[in-house]
Design a protein around this motif. Structure first.
Motif, PDB file in Angstrom:
ATOM      1  N   ALA A 255       6.432  -5.406  43.839  1.00 22.05           N
ATOM      2  CA  ALA A 255       6.801  -6.252  44.986  1.00 22.05           C
ATOM      3  C   ALA A 255       5.584  -6.847  45.681  1.00 22.05           C
ATOM      4  N   LEU A 256       4.449  -6.155  45.595  1.00 15.65           N
ATOM      5  CA  LEU A 256       3.253  -6.651  46.273  1.00 15.65           C
ATOM      6  C   LEU A 256       2.777  -8.001  45.727  1.00 15.65           C
TER       7      LEU A 256
ATOM      8  N   PHE B  61       7.896  -0.904  44.007  1.00 22.62           N
ATOM      9  CA  PHE B  61       7.154  -1.321  45.197  1.00 22.62           C
ATOM     10  C   PHE B  61       5.788  -1.907  44.821  1.00 22.62           C
TER      11      PHE B  61
ATOM     12  N   ALA C 116      13.073  -5.075  46.792  1.00 21.44           N
ATOM     13  CA  ALA C 116      12.418  -3.972  46.074  1.00 21.44           C
ATOM     14  C   ALA C 116      13.058  -2.639  46.440  1.00 21.44           C
ATOM     15  N   LEU C 117      13.371  -2.468  47.718  1.00 24.19           N
ATOM     16  CA  LEU C 117      14.016  -1.231  48.169  1.00 24.19           C
ATOM     17  C   LEU C 117      15.413  -1.081  47.552  1.00 24.19           C
TER      18      LEU C 117
ATOM     19  N   THR D 148      11.564  -9.905  50.259  1.00 25.92           N
ATOM     20  CA  THR D 148      10.996  -9.401  49.012  1.00 25.92           C
ATOM     21  C   THR D 148      10.971  -7.877  49.000  1.00 25.92           C
ATOM     22  N   TRP D 149      10.522  -7.296  50.105  1.00 27.35           N
ATOM     23  CA  TRP D 149      10.430  -5.839  50.170  1.00 27.35           C
ATOM     24  C   TRP D 149      11.811  -5.181  50.282  1.00 27.35           C
ATOM     25  N   THR D 150      12.758  -5.863  50.904  1.00 26.74           N
ATOM     26  CA  THR D 150      14.128  -5.341  50.958  1.00 26.74           C
ATOM     27  C   THR D 150      14.735  -5.327  49.565  1.00 26.74           C
TER      28      THR D 150
ATOM     29  N   SER E 218       5.323 -10.738  46.763  1.00 27.62           N
ATOM     30  CA  SER E 218       5.278 -11.145  48.166  1.00 27.62           C
ATOM     31  C   SER E 218       4.000 -11.923  48.475  1.00 27.62           C
TER      32      SER E 218
ATOM     33  N   LEU F 214       9.798  -9.941  54.249  1.00 29.69           N
ATOM     34  CA  LEU F 214      10.694  -8.780  54.368  1.00 29.69           C
ATOM     35  C   LEU F 214      11.815  -8.818  53.328  1.00 29.69           C
TER      36      LEU F 214
END
Length: 192
Positions: A121-122, A118, A100-101, A96-98, A125, A94
């Motif tokens: 980010a894949l 995004f 990216a956001l 990593t994705w935060t 992660s 999460l």
């Protein structure tokens, strides 16, 4: 000596089942056969010092833990440790994705709508998950993470340079996937 065999047997069974491993998976992790693990769990033999050390590292307990009886409170402490792994994995994923956001929103504020953040980010992660599962001894699940990583890197490159229509990149993924499957089929010969 029989008491020691029974104690070690009980502890190995508890730790193996607590980590949702089969005897075969434990044997592979230790470079031993499932028959050797079965002997230890039946109390017919005690693993040597080298194997006890490997077990302690694999299950994140001390060698002393493996050689002594435990009460309910001590057993629950091992379960809590296992739960911490899931929480750490989830926080990392999460995080990593935060990040990216946050980067996406910052770029949006400056007038640049970069949805590729995004996409990038894949692979990041997935790499993180590969590292965490390798550290925690769940190497079998890495076949899925590595496969997804290869395909996500190819997709990321394709989407980054979409104007060039580099669709043949996906053809590279086919032999890469075959190599991944073959590498995970390699088995270490068990020691006798």
């Amino acid at each position: 000596m029989d008491d020691l065999k029974a104690i070690v047997s009980k502890n190995i069974i508890y730790l193996r089942t607590n980590h949702k491993m089969t005897q075969l998976e434990l044997g592979e992790a230790l470079s031993y056969s499932d028959k050797a693990v079965s002997k230890w769990e039946r109390g017919e033999a005690v693993p040597d010092a080298y194997v006890l050390k490997k077990l302690s590292v694999l299950f994140h307990v001390s060698v002393d833990y493996l050689l002594n009886e435990h009460n309910e409170k001590e057993l629950k402490a091992v379960k809590v440790h296992r739960f911490d792994r899931r929480v750490i994995s989830l926080i990392s994923f999460l995080g990593t994705w935060t990040l990216a956001l946050v980067v996406f929103v910052m770029l949006w504020f400056f007038g640049s709508l970069q949805w590729l953040v995004f996409v990038y980010a894949l692979p990041v992660s997935l790499t993180l998950m590969i590292v965490l599962t390798a550290v925690w001894g769940k190497k079998k699940t890495n076949i899925f993470y590595i496969s997804f990583l290869v395909w996500s890197v190819i997709a990321t490159i394709y989407l980054t340079f979409i104007q060039y229509n580099w669709w043949p990149l996906f053809v590279i993924g086919i032999p890469a996937q075959i190599i991944i499957l073959l590498v995970f089929r390699i088995r270490v010969r068990p020691e006798k």
